[in-house]
Design an enzyme around this catalytic site. Structure first.
Site, PDB file in Angstrom:
ATOM      1  N   THR A   1      -1.160  -5.219  13.298  1.00 12.96           N
ATOM      2  CA  THR A   1      -0.590  -3.892  13.125  1.00 12.96           C
ATOM      3  C   THR A   1      -1.225  -2.842  14.023  1.00 12.96           C
ATOM      4  O   THR A   1      -0.610  -1.831  14.328  1.00 12.96           O
ATOM      5  CB  THR A   1      -0.805  -3.456  11.666  1.00 12.96           C
ATOM      6  OG1 THR A   1      -2.176  -3.733  11.333  1.00 12.96           O
ATOM      7  CG2 THR A   1       0.083  -4.234  10.727  1.00 12.96           C
TER       8      THR A   1
ATOM      9  N   GLU B   1       6.223  -1.089   7.499  1.00 16.36           N
ATOM     10  CA  GLU B   1       7.329  -1.750   6.804  1.00 16.36           C
ATOM     11  C   GLU B   1       8.580  -0.874   6.794  1.00 16.36           C
ATOM     12  O   GLU B   1       9.442  -1.023   5.941  1.00 16.36           O
ATOM     13  CB  GLU B   1       6.902  -2.098   5.367  1.00 16.36           C
ATOM     14  CG  GLU B   1       5.743  -3.080   5.341  1.00 16.36           C
ATOM     15  CD  GLU B   1       5.163  -3.260   3.952  1.00 16.36           C
ATOM     16  OE1 GLU B   1       5.670  -4.123   3.238  1.00 16.36           O
ATOM     17  OE2 GLU B   1       4.210  -2.539   3.594  1.00 16.36           O
TER      18      GLU B   1
ATOM     19  N   ILE C   1      -3.458  -7.214  10.760  1.00 14.16           N
ATOM     20  CA  ILE C   1      -2.569  -8.384  10.785  1.00 14.16           C
ATOM     21  C   ILE C   1      -1.612  -8.277  11.970  1.00 14.16           C
ATOM     22  O   ILE C   1      -0.477  -8.758  11.931  1.00 14.16           O
ATOM     23  CB  ILE C   1      -1.823  -8.533   9.441  1.00 14.16           C
ATOM     24  CG1 ILE C   1      -1.077  -7.234   9.074  1.00 14.16           C
ATOM     25  CG2 ILE C   1      -2.800  -8.868   8.335  1.00 14.16           C
ATOM     26  CD1 ILE C   1      -0.225  -7.384   7.806  1.00 14.16           C
TER      27      ILE C   1
ATOM     28  N   ARG D   1       1.920  12.096  10.540  1.00 14.22           N
ATOM     29  CA  ARG D   1       1.087  12.029  11.741  1.00 14.22           C
ATOM     30  C   ARG D   1       1.118  10.608  12.323  1.00 14.22           C
ATOM     31  O   ARG D   1       1.008   9.627  11.604  1.00 14.22           O
ATOM     32  CB  ARG D   1      -0.344  12.403  11.374  1.00 14.22           C
ATOM     33  CG  ARG D   1      -1.337  12.344  12.511  1.00 14.22           C
ATOM     34  CD  ARG D   1      -2.718  12.710  11.977  1.00 14.22           C
ATOM     35  NE  ARG D   1      -3.763  12.565  12.956  1.00 14.22           N
ATOM     36  CZ  ARG D   1      -5.069  12.613  12.674  1.00 14.22           C
ATOM     37  NH1 ARG D   1      -5.454  12.824  11.417  1.00 14.22           N
ATOM     38  NH2 ARG D   1      -5.964  12.470  13.615  1.00 14.22           N
ATOM     39  N   ILE D   2       1.305  10.542  13.638  1.00  9.32           N
ATOM     40  CA  ILE D   2       1.273   9.264  14.340  1.00  9.32           C
ATOM     41  C   ILE D   2      -0.073   9.189  15.062  1.00  9.32           C
ATOM     42  O   ILE D   2      -0.384  10.021  15.901  1.00  9.32           O
ATOM     43  CB  ILE D   2       2.435   9.187  15.362  1.00  9.32           C
ATOM     44  CG1 ILE D   2       3.790   9.343  14.657  1.00  9.32           C
ATOM     45  CG2 ILE D   2       2.359   7.888  16.156  1.00  9.32           C
ATOM     46  CD1 ILE D   2       4.104   8.295  13.630  1.00  9.32           C
TER      47      ILE D   2
ATOM     48  N   LYS E   1       2.059   8.661   7.119  1.00  6.36           N
ATOM     49  CA  LYS E   1       2.895   7.883   6.216  1.00  6.36           C
ATOM     50  C   LYS E   1       2.926   6.467   6.785  1.00  6.36           C
ATOM     51  O   LYS E   1       3.088   6.280   7.977  1.00  6.36           O
ATOM     52  CB  LYS E   1       4.315   8.435   6.185  1.00  6.36           C
ATOM     53  CG  LYS E   1       4.447   9.831   5.574  1.00  6.36           C
ATOM     54  CD  LYS E   1       5.903  10.263   5.680  1.00  6.36           C
ATOM     55  CE  LYS E   1       6.169  11.552   4.924  1.00  6.36           C
ATOM     56  NZ  LYS E   1       7.604  11.963   5.088  1.00  6.36           N
ATOM     57  N   GLY E   2       2.777   5.500   5.932  1.00  3.48           N
ATOM     58  CA  GLY E   2       2.800   4.123   6.424  1.00  3.48           C
ATOM     59  C   GLY E   2       4.112   3.823   7.125  1.00  3.48           C
ATOM     60  O   GLY E   2       5.161   4.298   6.708  1.00  3.48           O
TER      61      GLY E   2
ATOM     62  N   ASN F   1      -1.259   6.670  17.006  1.00  2.00           N
ATOM     63  CA  ASN F   1      -1.241   5.996  18.305  1.00  2.00           C
ATOM     64  C   ASN F   1       0.205   5.648  18.607  1.00  2.00           C
ATOM     65  O   ASN F   1       0.818   4.842  17.909  1.00  2.00           O
ATOM     66  CB  ASN F   1      -2.121   4.734  18.229  1.00  2.00           C
ATOM     67  CG  ASN F   1      -2.179   3.981  19.545  1.00  2.00           C
ATOM     68  OD1 ASN F   1      -1.202   3.879  20.270  1.00  2.00           O
ATOM     69  ND2 ASN F   1      -3.358   3.441  19.842  1.00  2.00           N
TER      70      ASN F   1
END
Lengths: 763, 337
Positions: free
Chosen positions: A475, A729, A473, A652-653, A725-726, A655
């Site tokens: 993201t 939001e 969307i 963890r990221i 982790k999301g 990108n």
């Protein structure tokens, strides 16, 4: 590397450009209403001009005279549409108010749909349709007579299974003994998502098979809900939604329009295309309801919290009890001591609210983080130090955090902001005729997980394909899923094709709860592992193979080869040739710990399952710290926000580019929620007044100056197999409090009702 | 869509003839069957919203229009685009209030399209006027009532209102014109005329559907702004909820003729607060001959809003309007010219 594509730090992936960037900027990407269907008819909605009452007459004569009109749908000829269950927990229908009348239950309820050969004819006929009403006095909101308030306990929300309000210790006793207390009420306004892509639906029947083109955050949810609504087998419905032009929660559930368009297409015998207008979008989908909060905090003289009491009030529709219940999240945020929480819903004559980016935490964290600032002022304590004082790896209920980097975020953001130069005295910092204020607040979002399937294939050429019905969307889901597959299979990211947003693909969860990367990523890891097992098994067992006899555990896929630890390797093409296969395809299902055993079956039926946050053995949350500078004109009192800095830790990221973009966009939205966004309600008529994006203010470029994002490295292998982790939001949470706290620092005026507007500062 | 005839005029005379042929009925210009269209930034919106239903659109956007200095002062052709006037060097230097009022309005895209003539005739942003699902709007539907009186009226007027209408005039450029004593030149079915810009717009009174003194088919051809000692010391201050692309909550157009610290003459107009372009003569009389300082500026601001009538959501505009005016006066006094 650049500000938009930061250099990866520890546990961070490369800032690979967006997978769909070229398609989107060149206009190649086909959004739902761009899809070509043969001989479409066009639909135009008519929505109610009153909020409560009954339709007494429908005069179709003028409308029928418009050339090209094929049919007009009203409550008189649509009563065989099935009333479907309201999806309180996500999935399903966005509201129980699905009928076209005769009873009117909110402003802008769909009362008719005209279908004609052109959009223009449909619109003209819709304008000529005369609907007569008998009007009853509606209840608009908190201040109105005739609302009904209920304890929201027992109302299940998507992420919260709690049956009792969170509480521990004796809050009243702790407050009465506390050295310093804050007792304050806060409010947040109605807000609408306003995605740039409007609410569109195109339905096309081929025999008894229906194809739906609609921007969706949950294609399996939509498919199953529409099947129920128009009474066909779910297997006969295909939902196509590869690109979504903004959603923010508004496209997560089936709104009443979709079944109606499908029904009309069947009736008129040709595809029907609906593009609802901007103002109709305010009432045919959901919104963030206005909330009120009563917050009490108590601390000792040193700022150690001893009590936190938070009672929330949320507006909802008459029939549905949508409630975000943010106390279920805020109650864990600090070591509070005694805690008491409660949430009430207030039923009014309004459309049913729904998920909007960070639903529970946006209003509730705003209230809590504002109250903490008030406490810091009373304590004459630096607000960062107040948070540090109450930071800990255990909450007041004794539950431990899986990881918590809040104070690292505060320290890094404070350093970058120059926080140490802040004079705490309100009104003390000036620049010419401008009062300068600095404020800060915490951002937090629960780390959810959900069931997801995935199919991955790898060809001898090194090309890979990954297919999941999750949703990008805006993201970056296409991009990070492609990156994951590339790294797991040892092929270049350019060789990975990603297909999303289609019910012909393996099921994925709703694009909600910031869950996509965790859930889809976990399924992708599993499918890739299955491919590796088959390939590596072949590599180590073949006669005369270069890697024959090497233990499987010592072979990796890297740069298009199977590579042993000792450096020996074999090309993928050779390996496939020896296996006698051109491609290997694996389907995998991932069900997170804590989810029910039938979570995958439920997902295919369009029912989401969420785990994580505060519901597991450990508290799982992403966290951040945001610092904001505001300037308030000393005479005319307009508020400007020249700079904001946020530091965020979210495991963890994958990108750094898409992450930076998500977080920056979040902070911009946070500033908007503090200073701009509010859906104005005509209190007498219970109708939205500024239902367009000229009058509903969102920030323009001139409102947003410097936004700096700091990515704080964090490793958390407990949250999910991917370790993410999301964060979609996360960054719009807390910003409003940071802005309001900065406004207080600039002016000495505490604004407790959002948005911060000039009239509150003129006193 | 509702069908309509579209004509393009190459000369003003042709435009007026085209509009006259199509518009014989006795109606205020806003309700006439024939409407002029230039940039289309207002009328196309209102047609799509079904607020206006013209049978003929006469395109005057291609008519010649220039910016010139003459003996009478600055002459601005009505078909000049907002952007062109806002970026004109003479306007910026000698009439900063005009350049600023234009530059602070709308967005660059709209300024590139919208004409000066159309700009001064832009219609109110009152939400009840722009949404036909509200049956009560005396401006749109004479005699039907006013939904704004007991509705949401935060953005609506406090000056020049009536019990029939409190819709605010949304424009900025008009405040500069009325402050600077501009003249309007028009061409109509009965030939050309010139009138004071201050006389162009009307207060709503009992007939809020009649917004100007123009006759049906009468076309604005130019604005003439006299030059004076005050035109260079002029500015436009606009206060709004966001920093760009938003209408004024309160604004002030100021032009001062100063003798040292003393105000020899002042010209003051107010935006965002009134039902029409608003010249604040009481404020001018209060400050003229006075030393300009915080106290006298606030005194002038008091005078400007003495007749204000407030409604449920817009009472703050009195104090905001005062402060905006006071700040603008002081800023103008400090200008280096």
């Amino acid at each position: 590397m650049s500000a938009a594509a930061p250099e990866p730090k520890a546990n961070m992936g490369q800032p690979v450009p967006r997978y769909d960037a070229r398609e989107k900027v060149t206009g190649v990407a086909r959004y739902a209403s761009d899809q070509q269907v043969s001989q479409p008819a066009f639909a135009f909605l008519v929505t109610s001009a009153i909020a409560r009452g009954d339709i007494t007459s429908i005069d179709e004569r003028g409308a029928r005279e418009v050339p090209g009109v094929l049919d007009i749908f009203t409550h008189r000829n649509t009563d065989d549409l099935t009333q479907t269950k309201y999806g309180q927990q996500g999935g399903g229908a966005s509201t129980s108010i699905q009928g076209l009348g005769p009873e009117i239950r909110h402003d802008g309820q769909i009362v008719a749909m005209v279908v004609a050969d052109t959009f223009e004819n449909a619109r003209e006929a819709a304008y000529r349709l005369k609907i007569g009403y008998s009007e009853a006095t509606p209840s608009a909101s908190f201040e109105s007579a005739g609302t009904e308030m209920k304890d929201a306990n027992g109302i299940m929300s998507v992420a919260t299974q709690a049956k009792e309000w969170l509480s521990t210790g004796d809050v009243e006793d702790a407050l009465s003994k506390a050295a310093v207390t804050v007792d304050a009420e806060y409010s947040t306004p109605t807000q609408h998502h306003n995605p740039i892509e409007l609410f569109t639906t195109t339905c096309s029947w081929q025999g008894d098979k229906l194809t739906i083109y609609e921007p969706s955050q949950f294609v399996f949810g939509l498919k199953n809900a529409v099947a129920e609504r128009i009474d066909v087998a779910p297997d006969n419905i295909h939902v196509v939604s590869p690109y979504v032009g903004g959603a923010f929660g508004s496209k997560a559930q089936m709104t009443p329009r979709t079944g109606l368009v499908a029904y009309a297409a069947r009736k008129v015998g040709r595809p029907v295309k609906l593009v609802a207008t901007r103002d109709q979008g305010y009432t045919i989908s959901t919104y963030r309801a206005e909330t009120r909060h009563h917050v009490r905090l108590g601390s000792d003289r040193d700022g150690r919290l001893v009590a936190y009491s938070h009672e929330g009030f949320e507006i909802t529709s008459r029939p549905d009890s949508y409630s975000v219940k943010g106390t279920e999240e805020t109650a864990h945020l600090y070591s509070f001591g005694a805690v008491a929480t409660k949430v009430n819903v207030v039923h009014a004559d309004r459309n049913t609210p729904g998920f909007m980016r960070s639903p529970p935490v946006v209003p509730y964290v705003y209230a809590l983080e504002s109250a903490l600032d008030e406490l810091a002022v009373k304590l004459r304590m630096d607000p960062v130090e107040l948070r540090r004082k109450n930071d800990g790896m255990k909450d007041s209920f004794g539950k431990e955090w899986s990881s918590r980097s809040l104070m690292t975020c505060y320290d890094q953001a404070a350093e970058a902001f120059g926080w140490s130069k802040r004079n705490p005295e309100p009104g003390s910092m000036r620049d010419g005729e401008w009062l300068v204020g600095w404020g800060c607040a915490t951002a937090v979002y629960p780390t959810h997980n959900a069931a997801s399937a995935a199919r991955v294939s790898l060809r001898s050429t090194g090309e890979a394909l990954v297919q999941i019905a999750v949703h990008d969307i805006g993201t970056g889901a296409y991009t990070v899923i492609g990156q994951l597959v590339a790294s797991e299979l040892g092929v270049p990211v350019e060789k990975v094709r990603v297909e999303l947003g289609d019910t012909l693909l393996p099921a994925g969860p709703v694009a909600g709860g910031s869950v996509t990367t965790a859930a889809a990523g976990s399924a992708v890891l599993k499918a890739c592992a299955q491919i590796r097992t088959r390939l590596i098994g072949g590599a180590s067992s073949g006669d005369g193979a270069p890697l024959a006899g090497v233990p499987d555990g010592q072979i990796r896929l890297r740069e298009g080869r199977a590579v042993a630890q000792d450096g020996r390797s074999e090309e993928l093409a050779k390996l496939f040739e020896r296996l006698g296969q051109n491609q290997i395809e694996e389907y995998a299902e991932f069900v997170p710990a804590g989810a029910s055993s039938n979570a995958m079956e439920r997902l295919y039926q369009g029912k989401p399952t969420f785990v994580g946050g505060s519901n597991g053995e450990k508290l799982m949350y992403s966290l951040g710290a945001e610092f904001v500078e505001v300037r308030v004109n000393q005479r005319t009192r307009e508020v400007r926000c020249p700079r904001a800095i946020g530091a965020f830790a979210a495991g963890r990221i994958l990108n750094t580019r898409t992450t930076h973009s998500q977080l920056m966009g979040g902070m911009i939205w946070g500033i908007a929620s503090a200073l701009h966004e509010k859906t104005e309600l005509d209190e007498k008529r219970a109708r939205y007044v500024n239902d367009n994006i000229a009058e509903y203010l969102i920030p323009v470029n001139a409102d947003i100056r410097d936004i700096d994002i700091i990515l704080v490295p964090e490793i958390d292998n407990e949250v999910n197999p991917v370790g993410v982790k999301g964060l979609g939001e996360l960054a719009n949470v807390g910003t409003a409090a940071a802005v309001a706290n900065a406004v207080y620092h600039a002016t000495g005026i505490r604004i407790r009702d959002l948005p911060v507007r000039i009239e509150a500062l003129l006193a | 869509m509702r069908p309509f005839l579209y004509e393009r005029a190459d000369q003003p005379e042709a435009a007026v003839i085209a509009a006259r042929i199509q518009g014989q009925q006795q109606a205020p210009p806003t309700a006439a069957a024939a409407q002029f269209i230039a940039g289309g930034t207002t009328i196309l919106d209102l047609m799509k919203l079904d607020v206006m239903q013209p049978q003929t659109l006469v395109n005057v956007g291609k008519l010649p229009g220039t910016i010139e200095m003459s003996d009478q002062g600055l002459r601005l052709g009505a078909s000049v685009k907002m952007a062109e006037a806002a970026e004109n060097e003479i306007v910026k230097r000698d009439f900063p209030v005009i350049a600023q009022a234009l530059q602070l309005a709308a967005s660059q895209q709209i300024r590139n399209m919208a004409s000066l003539g159309g700009n001064v005739l832009q219609r109110t942003r009152c939400p009840y006027f722009r949404d036909v699902s509200y049956s009560a709007c005396n401006k749109r539907n004479p005699g039907s009532g006013c939904s704004a009186l007991d509705g949401h009226n935060r953005n609506l007027a406090i000056l020049g209102t009536s019990d029939k209408c409190i819709a605010s005039y949304p424009g900025d450029f008009a405040q500069a014109l009325i402050a600077l004593d501009a003249q309007v030149e028009t061409l109509g079915p009965n030939g050309g005329r010139s009138l004071a810009f201050a006389d162009l717009h009307k207060e709503p009174g009992d007939t809020p559907n009649i917004e100007t003194q123009l006759q049906p088919g009468e076309l604005i051809s130019a604005f003439v702004v006299p030059t004076g000692a005050w035109t260079r010391r002029s500015l436009y201050l606009k206060i709004r909820d966001r920093e760009s692309y938003e209408f004024a909550l309160a604004s002030a157009a100021i032009a001062l003729d100063m003798d040292g610290q003393t105000v020899r003459g002042s010209r003051i107009a107010l935006g965002g607060v009134a039902t029409r372009p608003w010249r604040a003569r009481e404020a001018e009389e209060t400050i003229n001959g006075q030393t300009l300082n915080d106290e006298t500026a606030r005194g002038a601001a008091e005078a400007a809003f003495r007749g204000a009538k407030v409604y449920s959501h817009n009472a703050f505009k009195v104090e905001l309007g005062r402060r905006t005016l006071a700040r603008a006066l002081l800023d103008a006094g400090r200008m280096e010219i």
